[in-house]
Enzyme design. Structure first.
Site, PDB file in Angstrom:
ATOM      1  N   SER A  84      88.112  22.086 -33.715  1.00 27.71           N
ATOM      2  CA  SER A  84      88.800  21.347 -34.781  1.00 27.71           C
ATOM      3  C   SER A  84      88.005  21.340 -36.086  1.00 27.71           C
ATOM      4  O   SER A  84      86.771  21.307 -36.078  1.00 27.71           O
ATOM      5  CB  SER A  84      89.008  19.905 -34.318  1.00 27.71           C
ATOM      6  OG  SER A  84      89.346  19.075 -35.395  1.00 27.71           O
ATOM      7  N   TYR A 121      92.489  22.316 -41.001  1.00 32.85           N
ATOM      8  CA  TYR A 121      93.278  21.380 -41.807  1.00 32.85           C
ATOM      9  C   TYR A 121      92.910  21.663 -43.247  1.00 32.85           C
ATOM     10  O   TYR A 121      91.723  21.617 -43.594  1.00 32.85           O
ATOM     11  CB  TYR A 121      92.902  19.932 -41.500  1.00 32.85           C
ATOM     12  CG  TYR A 121      93.478  19.340 -40.241  1.00 32.85           C
ATOM     13  CD1 TYR A 121      94.828  19.435 -39.941  1.00 32.85           C
ATOM     14  CD2 TYR A 121      92.664  18.624 -39.363  1.00 32.85           C
ATOM     15  CE1 TYR A 121      95.353  18.858 -38.791  1.00 32.85           C
ATOM     16  CE2 TYR A 121      93.184  18.040 -38.215  1.00 32.85           C
ATOM     17  CZ  TYR A 121      94.527  18.170 -37.940  1.00 32.85           C
ATOM     18  OH  TYR A 121      95.045  17.596 -36.811  1.00 32.85           O
ATOM     19  N   THR A 168      96.945  24.148 -38.599  1.00 32.52           N
ATOM     20  CA  THR A 168      97.802  23.089 -38.048  1.00 32.52           C
ATOM     21  C   THR A 168      98.749  22.603 -39.133  1.00 32.52           C
ATOM     22  O   THR A 168      98.321  22.213 -40.222  1.00 32.52           O
ATOM     23  CB  THR A 168      96.939  21.934 -37.510  1.00 32.52           C
ATOM     24  OG1 THR A 168      96.107  22.462 -36.473  1.00 32.52           O
ATOM     25  CG2 THR A 168      97.796  20.812 -36.945  1.00 32.52           C
ATOM     26  N   LYS A 218      99.976  26.303 -35.836  1.00 36.36           N
ATOM     27  CA  LYS A 218     100.072  25.320 -34.745  1.00 36.36           C
ATOM     28  C   LYS A 218     100.994  24.187 -35.184  1.00 36.36           C
ATOM     29  O   LYS A 218     100.743  23.547 -36.214  1.00 36.36           O
ATOM     30  CB  LYS A 218      98.670  24.774 -34.429  1.00 36.36           C
ATOM     31  CG  LYS A 218      98.636  23.660 -33.391  1.00 36.36           C
ATOM     32  CD  LYS A 218      97.183  23.365 -33.007  1.00 36.36           C
ATOM     33  CE  LYS A 218      97.056  22.293 -31.945  1.00 36.36           C
ATOM     34  NZ  LYS A 218      97.167  20.929 -32.465  1.00 36.36           N
ATOM     35  N   HIS A 257     101.355  18.136 -31.271  1.00 40.33           N
ATOM     36  CA  HIS A 257     100.101  17.407 -31.428  1.00 40.33           C
ATOM     37  C   HIS A 257      99.902  16.406 -30.286  1.00 40.33           C
ATOM     38  O   HIS A 257      99.282  15.354 -30.464  1.00 40.33           O
ATOM     39  CB  HIS A 257     100.107  16.676 -32.767  1.00 40.33           C
ATOM     40  CG  HIS A 257      98.846  16.822 -33.563  1.00 40.33           C
ATOM     41  ND1 HIS A 257      98.727  17.677 -34.630  1.00 40.33           N
ATOM     42  CD2 HIS A 257      97.648  16.211 -33.462  1.00 40.33           C
ATOM     43  CE1 HIS A 257      97.516  17.564 -35.156  1.00 40.33           C
ATOM     44  NE2 HIS A 257      96.837  16.677 -34.456  1.00 40.33           N
TER      45      HIS A 257
HETATM   46  C1  LIG Z   1      91.944  12.789 -29.670  1.00 44.74           C
HETATM   47  C2  LIG Z   1      92.698  13.976 -30.187  1.00 44.74           C
HETATM   48  C3  LIG Z   1      92.306  14.586 -31.368  1.00 44.74           C
HETATM   49  C4  LIG Z   1      92.994  15.690 -31.842  1.00 44.74           C
HETATM   50  N1  LIG Z   1      92.553  16.314 -32.973  1.00 44.74           N
HETATM   51  C5  LIG Z   1      93.197  17.438 -33.406  1.00 44.74           C
HETATM   52  C6  LIG Z   1      92.702  18.161 -34.510  1.00 44.74           C
HETATM   53  O1  LIG Z   1      91.683  17.827 -35.096  1.00 44.74           O
HETATM   54  N2  LIG Z   1      93.397  19.260 -34.908  1.00 44.74           N
HETATM   55  C7  LIG Z   1      94.542  19.678 -34.275  1.00 44.74           C
HETATM   56  O2  LIG Z   1      95.143  20.679 -34.660  1.00 44.74           O
HETATM   57  N3  LIG Z   1      95.013  19.014 -33.203  1.00 44.74           N
HETATM   58  C8  LIG Z   1      94.370  17.919 -32.743  1.00 44.74           C
HETATM   59  N4  LIG Z   1      94.824  17.272 -31.640  1.00 44.74           N
HETATM   60  C9  LIG Z   1      96.016  17.796 -30.938  1.00 44.74           C
HETATM   61  C10 LIG Z   1      95.614  18.821 -29.882  1.00 44.74           C
HETATM   62  O3  LIG Z   1      95.127  19.993 -30.463  1.00 44.74           O
HETATM   63  C11 LIG Z   1      96.783  19.191 -28.967  1.00 44.74           C
HETATM   64  O4  LIG Z   1      97.864  19.620 -29.746  1.00 44.74           O
HETATM   65  C12 LIG Z   1      97.231  18.024 -28.092  1.00 44.74           C
HETATM   66  O5  LIG Z   1      96.144  17.241 -27.690  1.00 44.74           O
HETATM   67  C13 LIG Z   1      97.941  18.560 -26.853  1.00 44.74           C
HETATM   68  O6  LIG Z   1      98.517  17.517 -26.136  1.00 44.74           O
HETATM   69  P1  LIG Z   1      97.842  16.796 -24.882  1.00 44.74           P
HETATM   70  O7  LIG Z   1      96.744  15.936 -25.406  1.00 44.74           O
HETATM   71  O8  LIG Z   1      98.981  16.007 -24.344  1.00 44.74           O
HETATM   72  O9  LIG Z   1      97.364  17.864 -23.942  1.00 44.74           O
HETATM   73  C14 LIG Z   1      94.128  16.172 -31.142  1.00 44.74           C
HETATM   74  C15 LIG Z   1      94.510  15.562 -29.948  1.00 44.74           C
HETATM   75  C16 LIG Z   1      93.808  14.487 -29.461  1.00 44.74           C
HETATM   76  C17 LIG Z   1      94.231  13.862 -28.157  1.00 44.74           C
END
Ligand SMILES: Cc1cc2nc3c(=O)[nH]c(=O)nc-3n(C[C@H](O)[C@H](O)[C@H](O)COP(=O)(O)O)c2cc1C
Length: 417
Positions: free
Chosen positions: A168, A191, A216, A290, A314
């Site tokens: 990330s 981002y 994203t 994404k 997300h």
């Molecule tokens: C705590 C947390 C932080 C996240 N931070 C980002 C991020 O910085 N950038 C991003 O593209 N997605 C982020 N995501 C989304 C994840 O990349 C992903 O799309 C998502 O967690 C998938 O779903 P799941 O948690 O149900 O497996 C984050 C998800 C979580 C749970």
């Protein structure tokens, strides 16, 4: 074939320990009419856990985990409420979060018999690189909130288990340290931040050897209406300053080291399709978008020359659409044909979940929270075990339908209720 350590006899139940005792006491307190009468908040324990049916006993060793939900419950127990809230939260009513999970129930596997499934191969090639499995680690910000080694522990686990890791923009470990721990460069998730800073991130990722830039596009503002998170923050009596400065959240974010923050502006809600060409002009990395969930946007991805898409909402934490990614996947797959990889994430917790997405045409499947639960519970080892369990479950699902390779998984491998 993966060694099946899950079927070894369970360990004897450990005697009640002080943590369990505390839990029992809190449970008693939470149910007490006295608290309600005083207007004090009921304990949030048990709420927002994705799987609540497992009883109260927590695992104490990594080997005890029977599935990824065992790590979830331990992570909740170990983490400060504010950090747990950030990890668990969806937005508003958590409808999208729940829809992601519910969607899997609409599909079943169609088992086939008498196929020689003594050898299962789940290798998948993405942009010319072959991976042992189609399961990858999604980008997630602030991993040191769960374990002091954060993204580096995850990188070591990704290396030992042979999985793709996407890092990330909000990483709390440096990109270069993560790459060193992973052994090969990770994919970098972007981002945008205003062009000057965006460009510095892209240059840094390219210089570090990252082959793929994941832009994203589904989180329009840095802060969402993450009600679950806000409720947990209210429950947290600690001072945030112990971990980070609440007025300077970027201080722990290593991509921002040495960056001129005056040039920072949140420009995510002004992004348009032109961004693809702008990025293409400054990098040779593959560009993956994404957050694509409709056929219309999938077609635009082809038009603008995007190299791959991630069907993602997300994990239900960006927008309250109420639409599961498993249900958006088919129209994106149809729109894209086989021209570029269609990757998916959000809500995957079981090998059978992953199997269903592969049957619907996904090239690879990402997990977010499950590996963060593993990280919070046991650091690197926890992430390793989460990955191992999911591979094992996927292998069992493939055996059930007589699919020996991922190419043998087809729409006929599943049915809809
Ligand atoms: C705590 C947390 C932080 C996240 N931070 C980002 C991020 O910085 N950038 C991003 O593209 N997605 C982020 N995501 C989304 C994840 O990349 C992903 O799309 C998502 O967690 C998938 O779903 P799941 O948690 O149900 O497996 C984050 C998800 C979580 C749970």
């Amino acid at each position: 074939m993966i060694e099946d350590s899950r079927f070894s006899p369970p360990k004897p139940v450990t005697p009640v320990n002080p943590t369990t005792g505390r839990r029992e006491f809190l449970k008693f307190l939470a149910g007490s009419p006295l608290l309600a009468a005083l207007g004090l908040p009921l304990s949030l324990r048990g709420q927002y856990l994705e799987n609540n049916e497992m009883g109260e006993r927590l695992i104490t060793e990594v080997e005890e985990a029977l599935n990824v939900f065992d790590f979830e419950r331990l992570a909740k127990d170990k983490l400060p409420p504010a950090h747990w809230g950030y990890l668990a939260s969806g937005v508003e009513d958590n409808a999208t979060l729940r829809a992601n999970r519910e969607a899997f129930k609409n599909f079943h596997l169609r088992p086939r018999r008498l196929v020689d499934v003594s050898s299962i191969d789940m290798a998948r090639t993405l942009f010319g690189i072959q991976w042992d499995s189609p399961i990858f680690l999604c980008p997630a910000a602030s991993q040191k909130a769960y374990h002091p080694e954060g993204e580096v522990a995850v990188a070591r686990a990704a290396k030992s288990q042979g999985h793709l890791q996407v890092l990330s923009t909000g990483t709390t470990s440096s990109l270069e340290d993560v790459n060193a721990a992973r052994g090969t460069p990770v994919w970098f998730q972007l981002y945008t931040q205003g062009w000057e800073i965006t460009r510095s991130f892209v240059d840094r990722a390219e210089a570090a050897g990252c082959p793929v830039l994941v832009l994203t596009v589904d989180q329009l503002r840095p802060h969402q209406n993450s009600e679950t998170q806000f409720r947990y923050i209210r429950e947290d009596t600690r001072s945030c300053i112990q971990c980070h400065d609440p007025d300077d959240r970027l201080r722990n974010k290593r991509m921002f080291d040495g960056v001129n923050l005056e040039a920072r502006e949140s420009d995510r809600d002004q992004l348009t399709w032109d961004i693809v060409g702008k990025l293409r002009d400054i990098t040779d990395m593959k560009i993956v978008l994404k957050g694509i969930v409709t056929r219309e946007d999938a077609q635009l991805c082809l038009k603008y020359g995007v190299d791959g898409v991630i069907v993602s909402n997300h994990g239900g934490r960006a927008q309250e659409t109420g639409w599961a990614t498993l249900d958006s996947l088919p129209e994106v797959v149809e729109a894209v044909g086989e021209k570029i990889p269609v990757i998916v994430d959000s809500g995957f917790r079981r090998g059978t979940d992953i199997f269903k997405a592969l049957a619907l045409g996904a090239t690879a499947v990402g997990i977010g929270r499950p590996y963060l639960w593993g990280l919070a519970a046991f650091g690197q080892e926890g992430v390793e075990r989460v990955l191992e369990l999911l591979r094992l479950e996927l292998e069992l699902a493939m055996m059930s339908v007589g699919a020996r390779t991922l190419d043998e998984i087809s729409p006929q491998s599943i049915g809809r209720h």
